[in-house]
Write an enzyme that holds these catalytic residues in place. Structure first.
Site, PDB file in Angstrom:
ATOM      1  N   LYS A 113     -54.450 -43.230 -10.195  1.00  0.00           N
ATOM      2  CA  LYS A 113     -55.625 -42.396  -9.929  1.00  0.00           C
ATOM      3  C   LYS A 113     -55.516 -41.010 -10.563  1.00  0.00           C
ATOM      4  O   LYS A 113     -56.467 -40.226 -10.521  1.00  0.00           O
ATOM      5  CB  LYS A 113     -55.839 -42.264  -8.413  1.00  0.00           C
ATOM      6  CG  LYS A 113     -56.154 -43.583  -7.713  1.00  0.00           C
ATOM      7  CD  LYS A 113     -56.385 -43.382  -6.234  1.00  0.00           C
ATOM      8  CE  LYS A 113     -56.420 -44.695  -5.480  1.00  0.00           C
ATOM      9  NZ  LYS A 113     -57.591 -45.521  -5.789  1.00  0.00           N
ATOM     10  N   GLN A 163     -56.142 -40.002  -2.778  1.00  0.00           N
ATOM     11  CA  GLN A 163     -57.360 -39.391  -3.312  1.00  0.00           C
ATOM     12  C   GLN A 163     -57.228 -37.891  -3.563  1.00  0.00           C
ATOM     13  O   GLN A 163     -58.137 -37.280  -4.121  1.00  0.00           O
ATOM     14  CB  GLN A 163     -58.526 -39.646  -2.350  1.00  0.00           C
ATOM     15  CG  GLN A 163     -58.900 -41.095  -2.201  1.00  0.00           C
ATOM     16  CD  GLN A 163     -59.449 -41.716  -3.474  1.00  0.00           C
ATOM     17  OE1 GLN A 163     -60.089 -41.044  -4.277  1.00  0.00           O
ATOM     18  NE2 GLN A 163     -59.182 -42.994  -3.674  1.00  0.00           N
ATOM     19  N   ASP A 179     -51.575 -39.661   3.451  1.00  0.00           N
ATOM     20  CA  ASP A 179     -52.028 -40.529   2.366  1.00  0.00           C
ATOM     21  C   ASP A 179     -52.706 -39.638   1.329  1.00  0.00           C
ATOM     22  O   ASP A 179     -53.818 -39.156   1.539  1.00  0.00           O
ATOM     23  CB  ASP A 179     -53.000 -41.571   2.930  1.00  0.00           C
ATOM     24  CG  ASP A 179     -53.703 -42.379   1.851  1.00  0.00           C
ATOM     25  OD1 ASP A 179     -53.497 -42.116   0.649  1.00  0.00           O
ATOM     26  OD2 ASP A 179     -54.488 -43.286   2.219  1.00  0.00           O
ATOM     27  N   HIS A 211     -58.518 -45.295   4.833  1.00  0.00           N
ATOM     28  CA  HIS A 211     -58.558 -46.494   4.007  1.00  0.00           C
ATOM     29  C   HIS A 211     -57.819 -47.588   4.777  1.00  0.00           C
ATOM     30  O   HIS A 211     -56.922 -47.317   5.569  1.00  0.00           O
ATOM     31  CB  HIS A 211     -57.849 -46.182   2.682  1.00  0.00           C
ATOM     32  CG  HIS A 211     -57.938 -47.248   1.642  1.00  0.00           C
ATOM     33  ND1 HIS A 211     -57.150 -48.383   1.676  1.00  0.00           N
ATOM     34  CD2 HIS A 211     -58.683 -47.350   0.515  1.00  0.00           C
ATOM     35  CE1 HIS A 211     -57.411 -49.130   0.612  1.00  0.00           C
ATOM     36  NE2 HIS A 211     -58.344 -48.525  -0.111  1.00  0.00           N
ATOM     37  N   CYS A 258     -63.032 -50.300   1.238  1.00  0.00           N
ATOM     38  CA  CYS A 258     -61.844 -50.492   2.086  1.00  0.00           C
ATOM     39  C   CYS A 258     -61.800 -49.459   3.205  1.00  0.00           C
ATOM     40  O   CYS A 258     -60.743 -48.939   3.555  1.00  0.00           O
ATOM     41  CB  CYS A 258     -60.564 -50.430   1.251  1.00  0.00           C
ATOM     42  SG  CYS A 258     -60.369 -51.794   0.121  1.00  0.00           S
TER      43      CYS A 258
END
Length: 404
Positions: free
Chosen positions: A224, A201, A198, A121, A362
């Protein structure tokens, strides 16, 4: 097995109509919907204990402080951090990544190397580019293949004693690819590099065990995973958080201030300047409780069934191409219809009550790799159903017929 109708009843927004049609929400990769227990917890905070934290001796301040620190403990247990002070509250994944990148500006020197991947991202690309511009370090990129998988042999070649930090996502937001992060963490450590994951997700779908992974940093967002927007977590190993300088200066992060010199507070407060998103941090704990009550094994099973079903049904549409066919993948499908711009498909199916994301997500380097302007992304959560996927398929067919 989940009682899906019971689960759906927990999410009031799912009962509404959009453009006169029942809402089908397939934009979970951007943000998840919120269960009633989370919505109620927000109101409860402001109705009962609203006060600033860590500073006051009065009862409300103590109640708010206790609730905030209990939530930190919930996060610690959820990700299996060794210490509560290794858990930093942030505004989201982007903030956490920038905090670490800013800290490494004091560590890197010209010629050092930072490694990211082609699947990142923008939030896990741009901060590292800025860091390299500031320090004279070089940015290296792990390449990907046609299936949307990182090429591990090339990753191995990139690593050297010049590598100071690796930053890679756990799961690709654009393709759903689950990266082999344990392998990547171990390899980074062999050359003495730190590694940041990261997890934006991944946390909606699984429970990361940061001690088992042995990652140095793990960043994720609350919104999220059924929590409020503007909330997030940066996990950092104690040794690394002690090495890095503060990201922001102000109240709360200080030990003593004089005009001659300021000394900084101990962890975690060193990195938590100013009045935080108190309600958000507390309610993130509520969201984590809710998801654990549902059960991450149940969540994974439901979402993998949805992924398999949607992949099969969408693949039957003539002219449809799915991007990202990794062997290890979560509940995201990015696709296009031959000869039709993804935005046009998205606009039409929105009129039918179906929310998907269109564009580059993104993740422009991924789109450039495939030579496309963007994709239509359907991202599923545990509260979605096969019947909703059927509605998506019919809507895409209708849009295709109208636009062909």
């Amino acid at each position: 097995m989940l009682d899906i109708q019971k689960i759906r009843a927990d999410f009031p927004i799912l009962n509404q109509k959009v453009n006169g049609k029942p809402l089908v929400y397939f934009d979970n990769g951007a943000t998840s919907q919120k269960p009633q227990v989370v919505i109620d917890a927000i109101s409860k905070y402001y109705q009962e204990i609203n006060a600033n934290i860590h500073r006051g001796v009065h009862t409300l301040s103590q109640l708010a402080t206790d609730a905030y620190e209990i939530a930190r403990g919930k996060v610690q247990n959820h990700i299996n951090a060794k210490h509560a002070h290794e858990v930093l509250f942030t505004s989201g994944t982007t903030f956490g990544i920038n905090l670490v990148a800013n800290g490494f500006a004091a560590i890197l020197k010209p010629g050092d190397e930072v490694v990211v991947s082609h699947l990142e991202h923008h939030s896990n690309i741009v901060p590292w580019q800025m860091l390299c511009e500031k320090t004279g370090a070089n940015l290296k990129v792990i390449p990907m293949n046609e299936n949307g998988e990182l090429i591990m042999a090339e990753y191995d070649k990139l690593l050297s004693d010049k590598t100071k930090i690796v930053a890679v996502n756990h799961i690709s937001n654009a393709l759903g690819t689950i990266n082999p992060i344990k392998y990547m963490i171990d390899k980074a450590h062999v050359v003495g590099a730190a590694i940041l994951i990261d997890g934006a997700q991944s946390v909606p779908h699984l429970k990361p065990d940061v001690q088992a992974l042995d990652c140095d940093f793990y960043a994720f967002s609350g919104h999220k995973m059924c929590g409020p927007t503007g909330t997030g977590i940066l996990y950092g190993k104690e040794v690394w958080l002690n090495k890095l300088p503060p990201y922001q200066g102000g109240g709360e992060m200080i030990k003593e201030v004089t005009f001659e010199k300021t000394t900084y507070a101990e962890l975690p407060h060193k990195f938590e300047a100013g009045t935080p998103h108190i309600e958000g941090g507390i309610v993130l704990g509520t969201a984590i409780d809710y998801m654990n009550e549902v059960g991450f094994e149940n969540i994974q099973q439901q979402e993998l069934e949805l992924l398999a079903y949607a992949t099969q049904k969408l693949s039957e549409i003539e002219g449809l191409r799915i991007y990202g066919n990794s062997k290890n993948k979560t509940s995201v499908i990015s696709f296009n219809i031959e000869g039709i711009h993804p935005y046009d498909i998205g606009s039409i199916i929105d009129k039918l009550g179906i929310a998907v994301r269109t564009g580059h997500h993104c993740a422009q380097p991924i789109m450039n790799f495939f030579g496309i302007p963007g994709t239509i992304r359907a991202s599923f959560s545990f509260y979605n159903t096969k019947e909703e996927i059927d509605a998506l398929v019919e809507a895409v067919k209708k849009a295709q017929m109208m636009l062909s």
